[in-house]
Enzyme design. Structure first.
Site, PDB file in Angstrom:
ATOM      1  N   SER A 107       0.824  -1.195   0.000  1.00 29.00           N
ATOM      2  CA  SER A 107       0.000   0.000   0.000  1.00 29.00           C
ATOM      3  C   SER A 107       0.873   1.267   0.000  1.00 29.00           C
ATOM      4  O   SER A 107       1.709   1.431  -0.880  1.00 29.00           O
ATOM      5  CB  SER A 107      -0.954  -0.046   1.198  1.00 29.00           C
ATOM      6  N   HIS A 108       0.741   2.140   1.004  1.00 28.75           N
ATOM      7  CA  HIS A 108       1.612   3.315   1.083  1.00 28.75           C
ATOM      8  C   HIS A 108       3.069   2.914   1.333  1.00 28.75           C
ATOM      9  O   HIS A 108       3.990   3.702   1.120  1.00 28.75           O
ATOM     10  CB  HIS A 108       1.117   4.243   2.201  1.00 28.75           C
ATOM     11  N   ASP A 234     -14.804 -12.486   6.301  1.00 29.40           N
ATOM     12  CA  ASP A 234     -13.878 -11.385   6.581  1.00 29.40           C
ATOM     13  C   ASP A 234     -14.670 -10.119   6.888  1.00 29.40           C
ATOM     14  O   ASP A 234     -15.435  -9.637   6.041  1.00 29.40           O
ATOM     15  CB  ASP A 234     -12.972 -11.157   5.377  1.00 29.40           C
ATOM     16  N   ASP A 253      -8.444  -3.342  -6.056  1.00 30.34           N
ATOM     17  CA  ASP A 253      -8.465  -4.277  -4.923  1.00 30.34           C
ATOM     18  C   ASP A 253      -9.319  -3.768  -3.770  1.00 30.34           C
ATOM     19  O   ASP A 253      -9.266  -4.295  -2.662  1.00 30.34           O
ATOM     20  CB  ASP A 253      -7.041  -4.571  -4.442  1.00 30.34           C
ATOM     21  N   HIS A 275      -7.364  -5.587  -0.949  1.00 30.45           N
ATOM     22  CA  HIS A 275      -6.211  -4.863  -0.420  1.00 30.45           C
ATOM     23  C   HIS A 275      -5.667  -5.476   0.861  1.00 30.45           C
ATOM     24  O   HIS A 275      -4.449  -5.489   1.088  1.00 30.45           O
ATOM     25  CB  HIS A 275      -6.597  -3.401  -0.176  1.00 30.45           C
ATOM     26  N   ASP A 277      -6.264  -8.752   1.810  1.00 29.68           N
ATOM     27  CA  ASP A 277      -5.806 -10.110   1.502  1.00 29.68           C
ATOM     28  C   ASP A 277      -4.326 -10.112   1.117  1.00 29.68           C
ATOM     29  O   ASP A 277      -3.616 -11.095   1.359  1.00 29.68           O
ATOM     30  CB  ASP A 277      -6.591 -10.700   0.323  1.00 29.68           C
TER      31      ASP A 277
END
Length: 309
Positions: A107-108, A234, A253, A275, A277
């Site tokens: 991610s970031h 989830d 995602d 994202h 997962d």
């Protein structure tokens, strides 16, 4: 007597059939250089026994990888997080005696690891971005467009997000200052473009292509998911499915568009993962009909190993 001989032969054949698999597994993830995992926005290294990279570090270590899990500020600009990561990488090198590291960022964490590779390429063997927000995220643009800079609403929102980030930091033992507005600015389309102009290594020159595979001796890779809803159990999947509507049909995602995630050599941008997962969250509740995320990380470690990295 003949029956016993047949049994011995059968046992010997079974042992021989198992040996190659065991031999291949031994050292499968043993890269030349240490692997450093770098979390994304509102991320952490570990909170008690619970890790951001759920089960991934152990899966890598099991067959030889030396893995270090970085802790950078949960919410701040890419540059601030990048400088923190650079300091952490230097500590890893000093402690291990290694000359370089293999950086993996989610991610970031994707732009964060790119920053280190850009300013200190001599310390980095490879960069692997997982669901990285390299060309901005629609959600960041929507928030930035809805909340005027310097407004009361921005201050209120920043206070809430900083509070969440601060709680995560406190629980994970991180004492750094949280700056959610700086993180937001980094993840908008405009902020990502400005960062890319300063640190272009590995970024595709076209809207949805591949970037340079190697720059200044650093190898660049990326992969990401493209299925926002993957597991009914989830608790985050429903939210990710709802957020995916912001992409107006673009492959994503749940938080990052597939094209935005592409960097260097694209392994895949369409795994059946969302994202979370991508880091085996929440608690391993991932798509049962897709390659397990831990396997994808193991495969990447083996890929680096085979390249002598």
């Amino acid at each position: 007597m003949i029956k016993r001989i047949v049994q011995w032969i059968g046992m010997a054949l079974l042992a021989l059939s198992l040996f190659p698999a065991q031999a291949l597994a031994q050292g499968y993830t043993q890269t030349k250089y240490p692997i450093v995992l770098v979390h994304g926005f509102l991320g952490w290294d570990t909170i008690g026994p619970y890790g951001y990279w759920f089960g991934i570090a152990d899966a890598l270590r099991r067959d030889g990888a030396q893995v270090h899990i970085a802790q950078v500020t949960a919410a701040n600009s890419t540059e601030v997080r990048g400088e923190q990561l650079l300091a952490y990488v230097k500590r890893v090198l000093a402690a291990t005696g290694a000359q370089k590291v293999n950086l993996i960022g989610h991610s970031h964490g994707g732009p964060t690891v790119r920053y280190v590779a850009s300013v200190a390429p001599q310390l980095v063997a490879s960069v692997t971005s997982v669901g990285g927000v390299h060309k901005g995220a629609p959600l960041a643009d929507i928030v930035r467009g809805s909340v005027a800079p310097g407004s009361f609403s921005e201050a209120a929102l920043a206070s809430i997000v900083n509070g969440v980030a601060g709680t995560i930091a406190f629980l994970s033992g991180d004492g750094s200052t949280q700056m959610s507005t700086a993180a937001l600015a980094s993840m908008t389309t405009a902020g990502a473009a400005a960062f890319n102009s300063r640190h272009p290594q590995g970024v595709p020159r076209t809207a949805c292509g591949e970037g340079d595979y190697q720059v200044n001796g650093v190898h660049y890779f990326s992969w990401s998911g493209a299925q926002p809803f993957t597991n009914l159990l989830d608790p985050l999947d429903g939210s990710l499915a709802l957020l995916s509507l912001a992409f107006h049909g673009e492959k994503n995602d749940g938080l990052v568009g597939s094209c935005s995630s592409r960097l260097g050599r694209v392994i895949r941008d369409d795994y059946g993962m969302n994202h979370m997962d991508e880091v085996n969250q929440v608690a391993g509740l991932v798509n049962l009909f897709e390659t397990n995320p831990k396997t994808v990380y193991r495969q990447q470690a083996n890929r680096l190993r085979e390249m002598g990295l």
